[in-house]
Design a protein around this motif. Structure first.
Motif, short mmCIF file in Angstrom:
data_model
loop_
_atom_site.label_atom_id
_atom_site.label_comp_id
_atom_site.label_asym_id
_atom_site.label_seq_id
_atom_site.Cartn_x
_atom_site.Cartn_y
_atom_site.Cartn_z
N ARG A 15 0.84 -1.20 0.00
CA ARG A 15 0.00 0.00 0.00
C ARG A 15 0.87 1.24 0.00
O ARG A 15 1.96 1.23 0.55
CB ARG A 15 -0.89 0.01 1.22
CG ARG A 15 -1.89 -1.14 1.23
CD ARG A 15 -2.69 -1.12 2.50
NE ARG A 15 -3.40 0.12 2.62
CZ ARG A 15 -4.72 0.22 2.70
NH1 ARG A 15 -5.44 -0.85 2.69
NH2 ARG A 15 -5.30 1.39 2.80
N TYR A 16 0.35 2.29 -0.60
CA TYR A 16 1.04 3.57 -0.54
C TYR A 16 0.84 4.15 0.85
O TYR A 16 -0.14 3.85 1.52
CB TYR A 16 0.46 4.54 -1.57
CG TYR A 16 0.88 4.24 -2.98
CD1 TYR A 16 2.11 4.67 -3.45
CD2 TYR A 16 0.06 3.52 -3.83
CE1 TYR A 16 2.50 4.42 -4.75
CE2 TYR A 16 0.44 3.25 -5.13
CZ TYR A 16 1.66 3.71 -5.59
OH TYR A 16 2.04 3.45 -6.87
N ALA A 25 -0.35 8.68 -4.24
CA ALA A 25 -1.77 8.46 -3.94
C ALA A 25 -2.38 9.64 -3.21
O ALA A 25 -3.60 9.84 -3.25
CB ALA A 25 -1.94 7.18 -3.12
N ARG A 26 -1.55 10.43 -2.55
CA ARG A 26 -2.05 11.55 -1.77
C ARG A 26 -2.77 12.59 -2.64
O ARG A 26 -3.81 13.11 -2.26
CB ARG A 26 -0.90 12.20 -1.00
CG ARG A 26 -1.36 13.20 0.00
CD ARG A 26 -0.21 13.63 0.87
NE ARG A 26 -0.68 14.56 1.88
CZ ARG A 26 -0.08 14.74 3.03
NH1 ARG A 26 1.01 14.08 3.32
NH2 ARG A 26 -0.56 15.59 3.90
N ASP A 27 -2.22 12.85 -3.83
CA ASP A 27 -2.87 13.80 -4.73
C ASP A 27 -4.25 13.31 -5.13
O ASP A 27 -5.21 14.09 -5.16
CB ASP A 27 -2.03 14.02 -5.99
CG ASP A 27 -0.81 14.88 -5.74
OD1 ASP A 27 -0.81 15.66 -4.77
OD2 ASP A 27 0.15 14.78 -6.54
N HIS A 31 -7.86 15.05 -4.51
CA HIS A 31 -8.81 15.37 -5.58
C HIS A 31 -10.20 14.80 -5.27
O HIS A 31 -11.21 15.47 -5.48
CB HIS A 31 -8.32 14.83 -6.92
CG HIS A 31 -7.04 15.45 -7.38
ND1 HIS A 31 -6.18 14.82 -8.23
CD2 HIS A 31 -6.46 16.64 -7.09
CE1 HIS A 31 -5.14 15.59 -8.46
NE2 HIS A 31 -5.28 16.70 -7.77
N VAL A 32 -10.23 13.57 -4.79
CA VAL A 32 -11.51 12.91 -4.50
C VAL A 32 -12.22 13.61 -3.34
O VAL A 32 -13.43 13.81 -3.38
CB VAL A 32 -11.30 11.42 -4.19
CG1 VAL A 32 -12.55 10.79 -3.61
CG2 VAL A 32 -10.86 10.67 -5.44
N THR A 33 -11.48 13.98 -2.33
CA THR A 33 -12.09 14.56 -1.13
C THR A 33 -12.08 16.08 -1.12
O THR A 33 -12.41 16.69 -0.11
CB THR A 33 -11.38 14.05 0.14
OG1 THR A 33 -10.01 14.43 0.10
CG2 THR A 33 -11.51 12.53 0.26
N ASP A 76 -6.61 11.54 -13.04
CA ASP A 76 -6.47 10.45 -12.05
C ASP A 76 -7.09 9.14 -12.52
O ASP A 76 -6.94 8.11 -11.87
CB ASP A 76 -7.12 10.85 -10.72
CG ASP A 76 -6.35 11.92 -9.99
OD1 ASP A 76 -5.15 12.11 -10.27
OD2 ASP A 76 -6.96 12.58 -9.12
N GLY A 77 -7.81 9.17 -13.65
CA GLY A 77 -8.42 7.96 -14.16
C GLY A 77 -9.73 7.59 -13.50
O GLY A 77 -10.21 6.47 -13.63
N LEU A 78 -10.35 8.55 -12.81
CA LEU A 78 -11.63 8.32 -12.14
C LEU A 78 -12.82 8.68 -13.02
O LEU A 78 -13.91 8.12 -12.88
CB LEU A 78 -11.70 9.12 -10.84
CG LEU A 78 -10.65 8.75 -9.80
CD1 LEU A 78 -10.55 9.83 -8.74
CD2 LEU A 78 -10.99 7.42 -9.19
#
Length: 128
Positions: A15-16, A25-27, A31-33, A76-78
């Protein structure tokens, strides 16, 4: 000495460590939150939407912030982005498979909060 160092790629199955500032993964988590990221992901859960439809579904978001948020989520590929050649161009957005996976717990969180507010009899401001 590699303590505290975050490598750009985690070992397979590892895991990161999002608590490190240089973790890739932090970026994505940011972005998500972000203020608008969560609303974009929840809005796209039910349907693919064109830019203006997405803007209308998320009250209070400016075109600039929606554009920036969508760009980050696409990178981010989301979220996927499809441009249909027309005048003006018609741009449609939707969730990728990964975006659906990420947005599922966000939708559950939203549903839990709204259910709890309903159970508590909370009223919206101005609805006396």
């Amino acid at each position: 000495m590699t303590e505290g160092l975050q490598h750009s790629q985690a070992e397979t199955g590892a895991r990161y460590d999002v608590f490190h500032t240089d973790c890739p993964a932090r970026d994505m988590v940011d972005h998500v939150t972000s203020r608008w990221g969560i609303w974009v992901l929840i809005s796209l859960r039910s349907n693919d939407l064109r830019f203006y439809e997405l803007r209308e579904s998320i009250q209070g978001i400016s075109e600039k912030m929606l554009s920036q948020t969508l760009r980050a989520l696409v990178d981010d590929g989301l979220v996927w982005r499809n441009v249909e050649p027309a005048t003006p161009p018609q741009v449609t957005y939707g969730l990728t498979e990964f975006g659906r996976e990420v947005s599922e717990p966000l939708t559950e969180l939203f549903d839990r909060i709204t259910s709890r507010l309903s159970l508590l009899g909370m009223r919206r401001p101005g609805n006396d």
